[in-house]
Write a protein that holds these residues in place. Structure first.
Motif, PDB file in Angstrom:
ATOM      1  N   SER A   1       0.868  -1.205  -0.012  1.00 39.44           N
ATOM      2  CA  SER A   1       0.028  -0.087  -0.065  1.00 39.44           C
ATOM      3  C   SER A   1       0.947   1.311   0.056  1.00 39.44           C
ATOM      4  CB  SER A   1      -0.948   0.066   1.233  1.00 39.44           C
ATOM      5  OG  SER A   1      -1.476   1.302   1.393  1.00 39.44           O
ATOM      6  N   GLU A   2       0.315   2.268  -0.762  1.00 36.99           N
ATOM      7  CA  GLU A   2       1.388   3.551  -0.780  1.00 36.99           C
ATOM      8  C   GLU A   2       1.106   4.134   0.582  1.00 36.99           C
ATOM      9  OE1 GLU A   2      -0.165   5.891  -4.005  1.00 36.99           O
ATOM     10  OE2 GLU A   2       0.552   4.687  -5.567  1.00 36.99           O
ATOM     11  N   THR A   3       0.148   3.867   1.522  1.00 33.43           N
ATOM     12  CA  THR A   3       0.327   4.712   2.719  1.00 33.43           C
ATOM     13  C   THR A   3       0.708   3.801   4.130  1.00 33.43           C
ATOM     14  OG1 THR A   3      -2.034   3.518   3.310  1.00 33.43           O
ATOM     15  CG2 THR A   3      -2.100   5.648   2.008  1.00 33.43           C
TER      16      THR A   3
ATOM     17  N   ASP B   1      -4.492  -1.039  -1.735  1.00 35.05           N
ATOM     18  CA  ASP B   1      -5.296   0.403  -2.098  1.00 35.05           C
ATOM     19  C   ASP B   1      -6.485   0.244  -3.318  1.00 35.05           C
ATOM     20  OD1 ASP B   1      -3.687   1.885  -0.467  1.00 35.05           O
ATOM     21  OD2 ASP B   1      -1.895   2.126  -1.959  1.00 35.05           O
TER      22      ASP B   1
ATOM     23  N   GLU C   1       5.708  -3.705   5.107  1.00 38.15           N
ATOM     24  CA  GLU C   1       5.175  -4.811   4.251  1.00 38.15           C
ATOM     25  C   GLU C   1       4.616  -5.753   5.309  1.00 38.15           C
ATOM     26  OE1 GLU C   1       6.956  -8.492   1.915  1.00 38.15           O
ATOM     27  OE2 GLU C   1       7.285  -6.564   0.956  1.00 38.15           O
TER      28      GLU C   1
ATOM     29  N   ASP D   1      -2.926  -5.458  -3.857  1.00 34.78           N
ATOM     30  CA  ASP D   1      -2.517  -4.038  -3.532  1.00 34.78           C
ATOM     31  C   ASP D   1      -3.721  -3.631  -2.607  1.00 34.78           C
ATOM     32  OD1 ASP D   1      -2.744  -1.221  -3.976  1.00 34.78           O
ATOM     33  OD2 ASP D   1      -3.258  -1.228  -6.066  1.00 34.78           O
TER      34      ASP D   1
ATOM     35  N   ASN E   1       4.201   1.925   5.477  1.00 34.31           N
ATOM     36  CA  ASN E   1       5.582   1.704   5.329  1.00 34.31           C
ATOM     37  C   ASN E   1       6.170   0.313   5.304  1.00 34.31           C
ATOM     38  OD1 ASN E   1       6.006   4.396   4.527  1.00 34.31           O
ATOM     39  ND2 ASN E   1       5.872   5.065   6.609  1.00 34.31           N
TER      40      ASN E   1
END
Length: 248
Positions: A63-65, A145, A69, A143, A67
């Protein structure tokens, strides 16, 4: 001169009537010295034409939000152990499916998550002293997101009761130990071996394995041998009869 190799000479069926998922076998084979010996084993009766019985899914949540994994794991009751087992999402390969297709389907059914296949392992055998059951480990990227993964909903078969767990990929062994203690679980050998390998990589200064190739590169031959021994010995205990590999 090429050394002699052991070979199976005959296989007899000893399956009791009414067995649906397994066949019990008695094998006769010649060892390297030419001595005739016997072995008792089991095999799945559901193997598709591909020759791959099952898949396990190493599902990376990105996710881009976020940090950190994360991985998605499952736990369920395994009758041969009379325990709840913490595992990778997994299941049998259906006729006409590729291992990657089976992995994405099983991930969606057991966790509700939609992913994309990244890489398949070679053909693997989880408990060669007991069974010829085969598998592939499939790496999948999820993903988080993606709108389809915001409110995941399982699609379990009747009789399945599977809990879903999101855990940090960093310090995975500690995550497994904590979760097992909190929820009275035991760990599947495949999952523990991955955690062990990641811990070795992290301890050696690596950032953890983002893929199978990166994972393998962090482990020297002696470590790989030890991890394999841990895997095999645990699987022998955990894989008795109907729970040989994955229950459908």
């Amino acid at each position: 001169m090429k050394s002699k190799r052991a070979k199976v000479t005959s296989i007899g069926d000893y399956s009791p009537a009414g067995f649906r998922w397994l066949r019990l076998k008695r094998l006769h084979y010649l060892d390297r010295k030419g001595n005739e010996r016997t072995w008792e084993s089991a095999e799945r009766s559901t193997r598709p034409a591909s020759g791959v019985d099952a898949v396990a899914v190493y599902a990376r949540l990105v996710s881009e939000t976020e940090n950190t994994e994360k991985l998605v794991l499952v736990s369920q009751f395994r009758p041969p152990l009379d325990k709840y087992v913490l595992e990778l999402p997994a299941g049998l390969v259906d006729s006409g499916e590729t291992p990657s297709e089976a992995a994405l389907r099983e991930l969606r059914e057991e966790t509700g998550l939609v992913g994309r296949s990244a890489e398949e392992s070679p053909l693997l055998f989880s408990d060669p002293g007991l069974s010829n059951a085969s598998m592939k480990l499939v790496e999948v990227t999820v993903d988080m997101d993606d709108a389809r993964n915001r409110f995941p909903k399982q699609a379990l078969d009747e009789g399945e009761d599977i809990a879903v767990h999101y855990v940090s990929a960093s310090g995975l062994r500690r995550e497994l130990e904590s979760l097992c203690e909190a929820e009275d679980l035991v760990v599947d050998a495949r999952l523990w071996t991955i955690a062990f390998g990641k811990e070795v990589g992290e301890a050696s200064g690596g950032k953890g394995a983002g893929s199978f190739s990166a994972f393998v590169s962090t482990i020297d031959p002696s470590t790989a041998f030890f991890a394999g021994a841990v895997f095999a010995s645990t699987a022998v205990v955990a894989g008795l009869v109907k729970g040989l590999f994955f229950s459908k």
